[in-house]
Design an enzyme around this catalytic site. Sequence first.
Site, PDB file in Angstrom:
ATOM      1  N   ASP A  16       0.866  -1.187   0.000  1.00  0.00           N
ATOM      2  CA  ASP A  16       0.000   0.000   0.000  1.00  0.00           C
ATOM      3  C   ASP A  16       0.895   1.226   0.000  1.00  0.00           C
ATOM      4  O   ASP A  16       1.088   1.895   1.011  1.00  0.00           O
ATOM      5  CB  ASP A  16      -0.891  -0.037   1.251  1.00  0.00           C
ATOM      6  CG  ASP A  16      -2.059   0.938   1.157  1.00  0.00           C
ATOM      7  OD1 ASP A  16      -2.264   1.511   0.082  1.00  0.00           O
ATOM      8  OD2 ASP A  16      -2.765   1.103   2.158  1.00  0.00           O
ATOM      9  N   GLU A  95      -6.664   4.683  -9.213  1.00  0.00           N
ATOM     10  CA  GLU A  95      -7.978   5.152  -8.757  1.00  0.00           C
ATOM     11  C   GLU A  95      -8.621   6.186  -9.682  1.00  0.00           C
ATOM     12  O   GLU A  95      -7.957   7.102 -10.183  1.00  0.00           O
ATOM     13  CB  GLU A  95      -7.832   5.758  -7.350  1.00  0.00           C
ATOM     14  CG  GLU A  95      -9.153   6.019  -6.664  1.00  0.00           C
ATOM     15  CD  GLU A  95      -9.059   5.828  -5.160  1.00  0.00           C
ATOM     16  OE1 GLU A  95      -9.962   6.311  -4.465  1.00  0.00           O
ATOM     17  OE2 GLU A  95      -8.109   5.191  -4.678  1.00  0.00           O
ATOM     18  N   LYS A 131      -9.675   1.427  -9.452  1.00  0.00           N
ATOM     19  CA  LYS A 131     -10.295   1.621  -8.140  1.00  0.00           C
ATOM     20  C   LYS A 131     -11.469   2.583  -8.240  1.00  0.00           C
ATOM     21  O   LYS A 131     -11.355   3.677  -8.794  1.00  0.00           O
ATOM     22  CB  LYS A 131      -9.271   2.165  -7.135  1.00  0.00           C
ATOM     23  CG  LYS A 131      -8.222   1.161  -6.727  1.00  0.00           C
ATOM     24  CD  LYS A 131      -7.207   1.749  -5.777  1.00  0.00           C
ATOM     25  CE  LYS A 131      -7.682   1.745  -4.354  1.00  0.00           C
ATOM     26  NZ  LYS A 131      -6.590   2.161  -3.425  1.00  0.00           N
ATOM     27  N   THR A 155     -13.059   0.331  -3.566  1.00  0.00           N
ATOM     28  CA  THR A 155     -12.415   0.898  -2.400  1.00  0.00           C
ATOM     29  C   THR A 155     -13.425   1.641  -1.517  1.00  0.00           C
ATOM     30  O   THR A 155     -14.597   1.756  -1.868  1.00  0.00           O
ATOM     31  CB  THR A 155     -11.261   1.817  -2.842  1.00  0.00           C
ATOM     32  OG1 THR A 155     -10.495   2.211  -1.695  1.00  0.00           O
ATOM     33  CG2 THR A 155     -11.780   3.056  -3.560  1.00  0.00           C
ATOM     34  N   PHE A 177     -11.932  -1.487   4.473  1.00  0.00           N
ATOM     35  CA  PHE A 177     -10.978  -0.660   5.214  1.00  0.00           C
ATOM     36  C   PHE A 177     -11.038  -0.966   6.703  1.00  0.00           C
ATOM     37  O   PHE A 177     -11.882  -0.430   7.419  1.00  0.00           O
ATOM     38  CB  PHE A 177     -11.294   0.825   4.969  1.00  0.00           C
ATOM     39  CG  PHE A 177     -10.695   1.379   3.701  1.00  0.00           C
ATOM     40  CD1 PHE A 177     -10.501   0.587   2.592  1.00  0.00           C
ATOM     41  CD2 PHE A 177     -10.345   2.716   3.633  1.00  0.00           C
ATOM     42  CE1 PHE A 177      -9.958   1.107   1.424  1.00  0.00           C
ATOM     43  CE2 PHE A 177      -9.804   3.257   2.470  1.00  0.00           C
ATOM     44  CZ  PHE A 177      -9.605   2.455   1.372  1.00  0.00           C
TER      45      PHE A 177
END
Length: 318
Positions: A16, A95, A131, A155, A177
Amino acid sequence: MKKLDQLKKMTTIVSDSGEFEEIKKYLPTDATTNPSLILAAATKPEYQFLIEEAIQWGKGKAKNKSDVIEAIIDKLFVNFGLEILKIIPGRVSTEVDARLSFDVEASVEKARHLIGLYEAAGIDRKRILIKLATTWEGIQAAGILEKEGIHCNMTLLFSLAQAIGCAQAGATLISPFVGRILDWYKKSEGKDSYPAEQDPGVVSVTQIYNYYKKMGIKTQIMGASFRNAEEITELAGCDLLTIAPKLLEELRVAEGDVPKKLDAEAAKKMDIAKISLDEKSFRWMLNEDAMATDKLAEGIRNFAKDLIKLEKIIEQRM
């Protein structure tokens, strides 16, 4: 055997980070980026060549200022992805603009554009995950894109309702998350900490994992946004885990057993009822989850805020 090595035997480890040296150090299979990670990396001297290349490329792609900046940002995100793909054997996640989170058509068009940039650079779309925020609109966009062979990583996912919606759309991967769920409950319940197995983020991902495996859902689950190493080891056995460099380093040197906590075969034997969602039932189920509602909205705002900061950096550089 160190904890990270044990985890790698049960779970695909994803970095990440947008920083190449960190990715090289921990040898993950995949890597994921977002506007906040790109913003942090873009301020460092070693990445300025990527910004310069994107600026020169973008200047020739549009006439008015706002379109030029948008073109540069898209190319910058792809430039980071291209460099990361030189390091890892698997996939990189890129993303879509968070400001498009409630616009199906614009999200689809942006995703196609990003994939086009990767393909123009010689990268197979199979190595890219687009994403999208897990709004109802994001889920619908994923359904369209997956049919075109554009694989999606959903996400800002905080609830079973969102996870079921993504599964119905045929999304390739979801990123629940963990740490942000913990943050919300600590503040809401006035607690400093939870035992690892009772961590609300761990409990949420475990519920989603068991539901998916019970129902035979092919969408992969990638736990994300961790606050401590214990959250990670409590999800040993999850399909994938995306981990920040600081926690990867902690696990790389840590000793001790890491037992498998999530098991697909065990999940298949559980008594779990199937849930089918349309737009109305999705919105209601999400609305009834105060944590998921708050964190989804906050996450979209913060990603958009960091994207605007990145745009200002580009504008100054131009």
